[in-house]
Design an enzyme around this catalytic site. Structure first.
Site, PDB file in Angstrom:
ATOM      1  CB  SER A 100      -4.010  -0.938  -0.817  1.00  0.00           C
ATOM      2  OG  SER A 100      -2.948  -1.483  -0.041  1.00  0.00           O
ATOM      3  CE  LYS A 116     -10.326 -11.709   5.520  1.00  0.00           C
ATOM      4  NZ  LYS A 116     -11.261 -11.545   6.658  1.00  0.00           N
ATOM      5  NE  ARG A 131     -21.188  -5.793 -13.687  1.00  0.00           N
ATOM      6  CZ  ARG A 131     -21.628  -4.546 -13.850  1.00  0.00           C
ATOM      7  NH1 ARG A 131     -22.377  -4.246 -14.896  1.00  0.00           N
ATOM      8  NH2 ARG A 131     -21.310  -3.591 -12.995  1.00  0.00           N
ATOM      9  CE1 TYR A 170       0.772  -1.316   0.187  1.00  0.00           C
ATOM     10  CE2 TYR A 170       3.157  -1.334  -0.046  1.00  0.00           C
ATOM     11  CZ  TYR A 170       1.925  -0.759  -0.317  1.00  0.00           C
ATOM     12  OH  TYR A 170       1.870   0.379  -1.089  1.00  0.00           O
ATOM     13  CD  GLU A 188     -12.604 -13.928 -18.263  1.00  0.00           C
ATOM     14  OE1 GLU A 188     -13.362 -13.632 -19.212  1.00  0.00           O
ATOM     15  OE2 GLU A 188     -12.704 -14.987 -17.604  1.00  0.00           O
TER      16      GLU A 188
HETATM   17  P1  NAD Z   1      -3.783   6.262   1.774  1.00  0.00           P
HETATM   18  O1  NAD Z   1      -3.746   5.381   2.966  1.00  0.00           O
HETATM   19  O2  NAD Z   1      -3.812   7.735   2.002  1.00  0.00           O
HETATM   20  O3  NAD Z   1      -5.022   5.891   0.833  1.00  0.00           O
HETATM   21  C1  NAD Z   1      -5.557   4.611   0.698  1.00  0.00           C
HETATM   22  C2  NAD Z   1      -7.063   4.728   0.619  1.00  0.00           C
HETATM   23  O4  NAD Z   1      -7.660   3.438   0.447  1.00  0.00           O
HETATM   24  C3  NAD Z   1      -7.679   5.322   1.887  1.00  0.00           C
HETATM   25  O5  NAD Z   1      -8.600   6.326   1.554  1.00  0.00           O
HETATM   26  C4  NAD Z   1      -8.358   4.121   2.533  1.00  0.00           C
HETATM   27  O6  NAD Z   1      -9.440   4.492   3.368  1.00  0.00           O
HETATM   28  C5  NAD Z   1      -8.754   3.301   1.324  1.00  0.00           C
HETATM   29  N1  NAD Z   1      -8.972   1.877   1.585  1.00  0.00           N
HETATM   30  C6  NAD Z   1      -8.122   1.013   2.215  1.00  0.00           C
HETATM   31  N2  NAD Z   1      -8.660  -0.211   2.261  1.00  0.00           N
HETATM   32  C7  NAD Z   1      -9.867  -0.145   1.630  1.00  0.00           C
HETATM   33  C8  NAD Z   1     -10.906  -1.087   1.362  1.00  0.00           C
HETATM   34  N3  NAD Z   1     -10.808  -2.366   1.754  1.00  0.00           N
HETATM   35  N4  NAD Z   1     -12.013  -0.663   0.704  1.00  0.00           N
HETATM   36  C9  NAD Z   1     -12.141   0.635   0.314  1.00  0.00           C
HETATM   37  N5  NAD Z   1     -11.189   1.566   0.544  1.00  0.00           N
HETATM   38  C10 NAD Z   1     -10.061   1.181   1.201  1.00  0.00           C
HETATM   39  O7  NAD Z   1      -2.540   5.861   0.874  1.00  0.00           O
HETATM   40  P2  NAD Z   1      -1.935   6.528  -0.447  1.00  0.00           P
HETATM   41  O8  NAD Z   1      -0.571   6.940  -0.136  1.00  0.00           O
HETATM   42  O9  NAD Z   1      -2.871   7.506  -0.998  1.00  0.00           O
HETATM   43  O10 NAD Z   1      -1.858   5.260  -1.405  1.00  0.00           O
HETATM   44  C11 NAD Z   1      -2.765   5.038  -2.461  1.00  0.00           C
HETATM   45  C12 NAD Z   1      -2.325   3.833  -3.274  1.00  0.00           C
HETATM   46  O11 NAD Z   1      -1.038   4.075  -3.847  1.00  0.00           O
HETATM   47  C13 NAD Z   1      -2.220   2.553  -2.465  1.00  0.00           C
HETATM   48  O12 NAD Z   1      -2.710   1.471  -3.228  1.00  0.00           O
HETATM   49  C14 NAD Z   1      -0.733   2.401  -2.252  1.00  0.00           C
HETATM   50  O13 NAD Z   1      -0.387   1.045  -2.118  1.00  0.00           O
HETATM   51  C15 NAD Z   1      -0.160   3.019  -3.508  1.00  0.00           C
HETATM   52  N6  NAD Z   1       1.202   3.518  -3.277  1.00  0.00           N
HETATM   53  C16 NAD Z   1       1.431   4.660  -2.551  1.00  0.00           C
HETATM   54  C17 NAD Z   1       2.736   5.086  -2.329  1.00  0.00           C
HETATM   55  C18 NAD Z   1       3.043   6.326  -1.536  1.00  0.00           C
HETATM   56  O14 NAD Z   1       4.208   6.632  -1.329  1.00  0.00           O
HETATM   57  N7  NAD Z   1       2.073   7.093  -1.100  1.00  0.00           N
HETATM   58  C19 NAD Z   1       3.801   4.346  -2.841  1.00  0.00           C
HETATM   59  C20 NAD Z   1       3.540   3.188  -3.561  1.00  0.00           C
HETATM   60  C21 NAD Z   1       2.233   2.791  -3.780  1.00  0.00           C
HETATM   61  N1  UDP Z   2     -17.731  -8.325  -9.328  1.00  0.00           N
HETATM   62  C1  UDP Z   2     -18.032  -7.057  -8.860  1.00  0.00           C
HETATM   63  N2  UDP Z   2     -18.677  -6.188  -9.685  1.00  0.00           N
HETATM   64  C2  UDP Z   2     -19.028  -6.510 -10.948  1.00  0.00           C
HETATM   65  C3  UDP Z   2     -18.711  -7.795 -11.432  1.00  0.00           C
HETATM   66  C4  UDP Z   2     -18.070  -8.692 -10.602  1.00  0.00           C
HETATM   67  O1  UDP Z   2     -17.724  -6.713  -7.717  1.00  0.00           O
HETATM   68  O2  UDP Z   2     -19.598  -5.656 -11.636  1.00  0.00           O
HETATM   69  C5  UDP Z   2     -17.026  -9.276  -8.452  1.00  0.00           C
HETATM   70  C6  UDP Z   2     -17.792 -10.570  -8.279  1.00  0.00           C
HETATM   71  O3  UDP Z   2     -18.368 -10.569  -6.993  1.00  0.00           O
HETATM   72  C7  UDP Z   2     -16.736 -11.642  -8.384  1.00  0.00           C
HETATM   73  C8  UDP Z   2     -15.457 -10.945  -8.783  1.00  0.00           C
HETATM   74  O4  UDP Z   2     -15.811  -9.617  -9.083  1.00  0.00           O
HETATM   75  O5  UDP Z   2     -16.516 -12.239  -7.126  1.00  0.00           O
HETATM   76  C9  UDP Z   2     -14.785 -11.567  -9.965  1.00  0.00           C
HETATM   77  O6  UDP Z   2     -15.657 -11.513 -11.059  1.00  0.00           O
HETATM   78  P1  UDP Z   2     -15.588 -12.613 -12.221  1.00  0.00           P
HETATM   79  O7  UDP Z   2     -16.676 -12.299 -13.188  1.00  0.00           O
HETATM   80  O8  UDP Z   2     -14.213 -12.689 -12.751  1.00  0.00           O
HETATM   81  O9  UDP Z   2     -15.807 -13.958 -11.425  1.00  0.00           O
HETATM   82  P2  UDP Z   2     -17.082 -14.856 -11.175  1.00  0.00           P
HETATM   83  O10 UDP Z   2     -18.233 -13.930 -10.892  1.00  0.00           O
HETATM   84  O11 UDP Z   2     -17.247 -15.612 -12.452  1.00  0.00           O
HETATM   85  O12 UDP Z   2     -16.684 -15.684 -10.015  1.00  0.00           O
END
Ligand code: NAD
Ligand code: UDP
Ligand code: UDP
Length: 343
Positions: A100, A116, A131, A170, A188
């Site tokens: 994130s 998302k 799973r 966020y 589950e």
């Molecule tokens: P960061 O931005 O350095 O790391 C986040 C990582 O997630 C990055 O490598 C990024 O490329 C990856 N990423 C983002 N969206 C993605 C997606 N859709 N699919 C795959 N990878 C994705 O941030 P961080 O400081 O290392 O934070 C890590 C986690 O810890 C986060 O979830 C953050 O919310 C949480 N967090 C951090 C802090 C902080 O102070 N650093 C505080 C509270 C919570």
């Molecule tokens: N999923 C995944 N990896 C796995 C199993 C599930 O990414 O090994 C994803 C899958 O695409 C689904 C989501 O996780 O959309 C939630 O899974 P769940 O089994 O709860 O829901 P369902 O497949 O029954 O909608």
């Protein structure tokens, strides 16, 4: 360039020699989403040194290959370029779900993508955990408390979040991610752990991710103005990244199933931070005031009674020691980027 490469090979040998050997029974297959990021890469280091098999899934939005480069080629390590908005089918025992964007400029840059990632992405990782009958640890945040009316913040506090403000993508994203974890746990029987992480700093923070520690250090190192947003009387409590990593690993392997705060209770105003960092760097930067950020939480400090009681965990690294390590890191990064500009 050849010298540099030889140096890297030597360093790698030294690191690999430190990796513990675990027997098949004790070795876990661990997925770290967001493992190329700041916190994730330090977690990768520790789990690799402990002798586990580590897979990183990252889309490199804010993460960098360079953070984990030293493990590429190790037999226990795998890097997958993957966006967790899409399903992921692999076999693992544990999932540290960190993917994130984390700093305000990053998560506000594309709020829809932030939502998302935290909603669809978290569902996918929970589906995976369900799973494979594995355990998932969610990296939640102190932002679930919003601009808190209770101080310090215990886990029982429900928070004070503006659902339509600039931070909502966020804050609410993480809140619903927590909700999803407990729904999967209930319905589950998926094993989940929830860490509410407070502000964390250390090496490998992104140079321009806009967080206060990186901003102030860089500004001080470059003798630019140190930018305090608002009056600087808002407070934060900062923990050093290695303390957080030890807390995350303890939580993952504990039997405690409710959310738990991980943070350093030592609280400072942002103005105090500005002065502290300026002094530690030793530059001549003026401290200036900029307009306040909308919905900026006015104070934040964790109550870590739960972590102390159930994980036997508390932060160990002193603020000034952690700051010095971070300053050294940024100092190197700056000379590195100057060097690559010249070449
Ligand atoms: P960061 O931005 O350095 O790391 C986040 C990582 O997630 C990055 O490598 C990024 O490329 C990856 N990423 C983002 N969206 C993605 C997606 N859709 N699919 C795959 N990878 C994705 O941030 P961080 O400081 O290392 O934070 C890590 C986690 O810890 C986060 O979830 C953050 O919310 C949480 N967090 C951090 C802090 C902080 O102070 N650093 C505080 C509270 C919570
Ligand atoms: N999923 C995944 N990896 C796995 C199993 C599930 O990414 O090994 C994803 C899958 O695409 C689904 C989501 O996780 O959309 C939630 O899974 P769940 O089994 O709860 O829901 P369902 O497949 O029954 O909608
Ligand atoms: N901040 C600041 N100057 C900066 C960056 C941040 O004064 O250059 C302030 C920001 O307004 C907030 C605090 O520092 O009050 C922490 O900001 P950060 O973005 O690091 O993390 P947050 O805790 O807000 O998620």
């Amino acid at each position: 360039a050849l010298n540099e490469r030889l140096k890297n090979i030597e360093e790698r040998k030294k690191i690999y020699a430190e990796v513990k050997f675990l027997t098949y029974k004790d070795r876990k297959r661990i997925l770290i989403t967001g493992g190329a990021g700041f916190v994730g890469s330090h977690l990768v280091d520790q789990l690799m040194l402990d002798g586990h098999e580590v897979t990183v899934a990252d889309n490199f939005f804010t993460g960098r290959r360079r953070n984990i480069e030293h493990w590429i080629g190790h037999e226990n390590f795998e890097l997958i370029h993957h966006d967790i908005i899409n399903p992921l089918y692999i076999e693992v025992d544990q999932i540290y779900h960190l993917a994130s964007p984390a700093s305000p400029p990053n998560y506000m840059y594309n709020p829809i993508k932030t939502i998302k990632t935290n909603t669809i992405g978290t569902i996918n990782m929970l589906g995976l955990a369900k799973r494979v009958r594995g355990r998932l640890l969610l990296a939640s945040t102190s932002e679930v408390y919003g601009d808190p009316e209770v101080h310090p913040q215990p886990e029982e506090y429900w928070g004070h979040v503006n659902p339509i403000g600039p931070r909502a993508c966020y804050d609410e994203g993480k809140r619903v991610a927590e909700t999803m974890c407990f729904a999967y746990a209930k319905q589950e029987k998926t094993e989940v752990r929830v860490a509410r992480i407070f502000n964390t700093f250390g090496p490998r923070m992104h140079m321009n991710d806009g967080r206060v520690v990186s901003n102030f250090i860089l500004q001080s190192l470059q003798n630019q103005s140190i930018t305090v947003y608002g009056q600087g009387d808002q407070t934060r409590s900062f923990q050093y990244v290695t303390d957080l990593v030890s807390g995350l690993i303890k939580l993952m392997n504990s039997n405690y199933t409710l959310p738990i705060n991980l943070g350093n209770p030592e609280e400072h105003t942002i103005l105090e931070f500005a002065k502290l960092i300026k002094e530690q760097v030793g530059g001549s930067s003026p401290i200036i005031k900029k307009p306040a950020m909308q919905d900026d939480p006015s104070r934040r400090k964790p109550d870590i009674t739960r972590a102390r009681t159930y994980l036997n965990w508390e932060p160990k690294v002193q603020l000034l020691d952690g700051l010095q390590k971070t300053i050294d890191y940024f100092h190197n990064e700056l000379s590195r980027s100057k060097h690559s500009e010249r070449n």
